[in-house]
Design an enzyme around this catalytic site. Structure first.
Site, PDB file in Angstrom:
ATOM      1  N   ARG A  33       0.435  -1.248   0.268  1.00 49.69           N
ATOM      2  CA  ARG A  33       0.057  -0.419   0.012  1.00 49.69           C
ATOM      3  C   ARG A  33       0.875   0.823  -0.242  1.00 49.69           C
ATOM      4  NH1 ARG A  33      -3.371   0.284   5.390  1.00 49.69           N
ATOM      5  NH2 ARG A  33      -3.077   1.985   5.234  1.00 49.69           N
TER       6      ARG A  33
ATOM      7  N   ALA B  80       4.899   1.213   0.395  1.00 50.96           N
ATOM      8  CA  ALA B  80       5.669   1.039  -0.589  1.00 50.96           C
ATOM      9  C   ALA B  80       5.938   1.488  -1.013  1.00 50.96           C
ATOM     10  CB  ALA B  80       5.351  -1.016  -0.640  1.00 50.96           C
ATOM     11  N   HIS B  81       4.755   2.263  -1.965  1.00 49.46           N
ATOM     12  CA  HIS B  81       4.148   2.280  -2.898  1.00 49.46           C
ATOM     13  C   HIS B  81       5.548   4.751  -3.632  1.00 49.46           C
ATOM     14  CE1 HIS B  81       1.417   0.113  -3.297  1.00 49.46           C
ATOM     15  NE2 HIS B  81       0.824   0.787  -5.384  1.00 49.46           N
ATOM     16  N   ARG B  82       5.259   4.400  -1.966  1.00 52.83           N
ATOM     17  CA  ARG B  82       6.067   5.662  -2.181  1.00 52.83           C
ATOM     18  C   ARG B  82       7.925   5.198  -1.917  1.00 52.83           C
ATOM     19  NH1 ARG B  82       4.608   9.906   2.037  1.00 52.83           N
ATOM     20  NH2 ARG B  82       6.269  10.920   0.785  1.00 52.83           N
TER      21      ARG B  82
END
Length: 220
Positions: free
Chosen positions: A49, A52-54
């Protein structure tokens, strides 16, 4: 969509509108799957979420787990530790989180990771549409309010990465069986079920308002 006499890849089994995908998922496995179809997943899915994406997109850090031709779940599960040293965990609940929070990252995320199946809550926008269309992926919705049911479809927690982020943001690796139902909201051609339904809703709303106006036009 009619499913009569359809020829589908070996990893895809269709019975009516029930489609089972098994990881690893090839791009050709997604052919013929359209928005509104119902997917069930066998194999593995990784919770992934906001942070992790950032880390991947903004900070350039590679994910600690390979999700190429795999599946991710926008979710912050509740995990019970059975035996920390042995790496034994149990999923208590795993409800999807709002996918739109990842919208600004998702097109680049799909390109860089090669993920095929993204599961979350609610719709996503034009970036995800472009990513699904260009690189071959699906976004699916797990019906909200079924976090405990979803947990029963996790056969085993095979590990967790970036646990320093806390339980919700950890990348948990789940082995799943018939994980779903997952409603296809964006297909590999970039069609968006939520956007299509907005058009239908607005058309119905205008007709309803026109009919209502005839009944209350005398009210000043």
């Amino acid at each position: 969509m009619s499913t009569t006499n359809e020829t589908l890849p070996e990893t895809t089994v269709r019975a009516g509108r029930h489609i089972t995908l098994t990881t690893p998922i090839k791009r050709e496995d997604l052919e013929g799957i359209r928005v509104g179809d119902v997917i069930f997943l066998d194999g593995h899915i990784v919770t992934c979420r906001d942070v992790a994406h950032r880390r991947l997109i903004e900070l350039g850090r590679e994910l600690p787990v390979d999700i190429r031709e795999g599946a991710i779940l926008h979710a912050g599960p509740i995990i019970r530790v059975i035996d920390e040293e042995a790496g034994r965990f149990e999923v208590v609940s795993v409800g999807p989180t709002t996918s739109m929070r990842m919208e600004k990252f998702e097109e680049e995320f799909i390109r860089r990771t090669g993920v095929r199946l993204i599961v979350g809550k609610g719709g996503m926008g034009p970036g995800t549409e472009a990513g699904c269309r260009t690189y071959g992926a699906l976004h699916c919705v797990f019906p909200a309010g079924n976090a405990v049911i979803a947990a029963t479809e996790v056969e085993e927690v095979e590990g967790g990465y970036w646990r320093e982020l806390g339980m919700p943001e950890t990348l948990w690796i789940f082995r799943v069986k018939q994980f779903g139902p997952l409603i296809v909201s964006i297909d590999a051609e970039g069609n968006n079920l939520f956007e299509q339904q907005k058009v239908v809703y607005n058309e119905r709303k205008e007709r309803a308002l026109a009919a209502l106006e005839q009944k209350v036009r005398y009210i000043k």
